[in-house]
Design a protein around this motif. Structure first.
Motif, mmCIF file in Angstrom:
data_model
loop_
_atom_site.group_PDB
_atom_site.id
_atom_site.type_symbol
_atom_site.label_atom_id
_atom_site.label_comp_id
_atom_site.label_asym_id
_atom_site.label_seq_id
_atom_site.Cartn_x
_atom_site.Cartn_y
_atom_site.Cartn_z
ATOM 1 N N ARG A 48 -2.177 3.383 -5.540
ATOM 2 C CA ARG A 48 -1.274 3.244 -4.384
ATOM 3 C C ARG A 48 -1.161 4.608 -3.707
ATOM 4 O O ARG A 48 -0.760 5.585 -4.329
ATOM 5 C CB ARG A 48 0.095 2.745 -4.862
ATOM 6 N N TYR A 62 -0.699 7.322 -6.580
ATOM 7 C CA TYR A 62 -0.128 6.825 -7.829
ATOM 8 C C TYR A 62 -1.139 5.870 -8.455
ATOM 9 O O TYR A 62 -1.615 4.938 -7.798
ATOM 10 C CB TYR A 62 1.179 6.089 -7.574
ATOM 11 N N VAL A 100 0.630 6.897 -0.923
ATOM 12 C CA VAL A 100 1.909 6.935 -0.211
ATOM 13 C C VAL A 100 1.987 8.195 0.643
ATOM 14 O O VAL A 100 1.679 9.302 0.171
ATOM 15 C CB VAL A 100 3.090 6.906 -1.203
ATOM 16 N N TRP A 130 -1.992 2.533 1.431
ATOM 17 C CA TRP A 130 -3.093 1.736 0.863
ATOM 18 C C TRP A 130 -2.768 1.376 -0.581
ATOM 19 O O TRP A 130 -2.118 2.135 -1.294
ATOM 20 C CB TRP A 130 -4.395 2.546 0.908
ATOM 21 N N THR A 131 -3.211 0.187 -0.984
ATOM 22 C CA THR A 131 -3.158 -0.229 -2.387
ATOM 23 C C THR A 131 -4.489 -0.882 -2.751
ATOM 24 O O THR A 131 -5.143 -1.500 -1.898
ATOM 25 C CB THR A 131 -2.021 -1.236 -2.670
ATOM 26 N N VAL A 170 3.720 3.232 2.452
ATOM 27 C CA VAL A 170 2.555 2.941 1.614
ATOM 28 C C VAL A 170 1.358 2.767 2.538
ATOM 29 O O VAL A 170 1.335 1.889 3.395
ATOM 30 C CB VAL A 170 2.778 1.674 0.771
ATOM 31 N N GLU A 218 -5.118 0.452 -11.089
ATOM 32 C CA GLU A 218 -4.567 0.120 -9.776
ATOM 33 C C GLU A 218 -4.088 1.403 -9.105
ATOM 34 O O GLU A 218 -3.570 2.304 -9.781
ATOM 35 C CB GLU A 218 -3.396 -0.854 -9.917
ATOM 36 N N SER A 248 -7.261 -2.021 -6.434
ATOM 37 C CA SER A 248 -7.509 -2.078 -7.875
ATOM 38 C C SER A 248 -9.013 -2.152 -8.112
ATOM 39 O O SER A 248 -9.777 -2.561 -7.232
ATOM 40 C CB SER A 248 -6.812 -3.287 -8.508
#
Length: 225
Positions: free
Chosen positions: A138, A114, A140, A149-150, A147, A136, A152
């Motif tokens: 994300r 995402y 999933v 990894w996240t 989740v 940014e 930016s």
């Protein structure tokens, strides 16, 4: 209380403040990522919060390469987008609301990516014209819903540009010329490519881990689960 004594008492606090300011950001917790070990990634069309209507597909078209080069199989983004359209989903916001089990059922991917575009395009601010892209991401797991990894990333046309020659009038003229040139040449697309690589290429600090198709898979210095 003397000035010297005050300094002695404040010195430890100042030192702690300086250390905190210089400290590197904490390392991302990759526990869920390593346990999941995704091999295939479904990239959803990015949600665009910028005023540029072309931002979504400009960035989307440049997301496959960094992930593929990092060792993942990436579902063809044009095929994915057309599949959503054939099912009545025309906007990224609608697509991002599709349930994880349904995405897994339709596409069979291990994980979904995402992306939210926060900035995209060229702006003019008095004496500075800049093309900036901020996004940014994300990742999933479509099997567990976790989740993984996240992150930016930002890229700017003004990186490393410290040219102040020509005085104020020169800066104003240069900024106006830069804005016109960048807008006409769609500089945002080029900057979006840099931002996409910074966001999605493995091997960067707190970035995505290498995938199973990479010779660096499970060799990022972290123990395998």
């Amino acid at each position: 209380m003397s000035f010297q004594m005050t300094l002695r008492r404040l010195a430890p606090l100042l030192a702690c403040g300086l250390l905190a300011a210089c400290a590197t950001p904490p390392r991302f917790d990759y526990t869920a990522f390593r346990e999941s070990r995704p091999a295939s990634i479904l990239i959803l069309p990015p949600v665009n919060s910028s005023p540029d209507v072309g931002a979504t597909y400009s960035l989307l078209s440049q997301t496959t390469a960094p992930l593929a080069e990092s060792g993942y199989y990436v579902l063809p983004v044009t095929l994915v987008d057309e599949t959503f359209r054939q099912n009545g989903l025309d906007t990224p916001a609608e697509i991002h609301q599709v349930g994880l089990p349904k995405l897994r059922e339709i596409f069979g991917a291990d994980a979904a990516l995402y992306i939210d575009i926060k900035q995209y395009g060229t702006t003019y601010a008095v004496i500075v014209a800049e093309t900036r892209v901020t996004a940014e991401g994300r990742l999933v797991d479509l099997r567990s819903g976790k989740v993984l990894w996240t992150g930016s990333a930002t890229a700017s046309s003004n990186e490393g540009n410290n040219n102040s020659n020509g005085g104020l009038v020169g800066l104003l003229v240069q900024a106006l010329i830069t804005q016109i040139a960048d807008t006409l040449s769609n500089r945002g697309h080029q900057i979006a490519g840099i931002a996409s690589h910074r966001l999605l290429a493995a091997g960067r600090p707190n970035g995505i881990l290498y995938g199973p198709r990479s010779p660096l898979y499970l060799k990022d210095g972290a123990p395998a689960p």
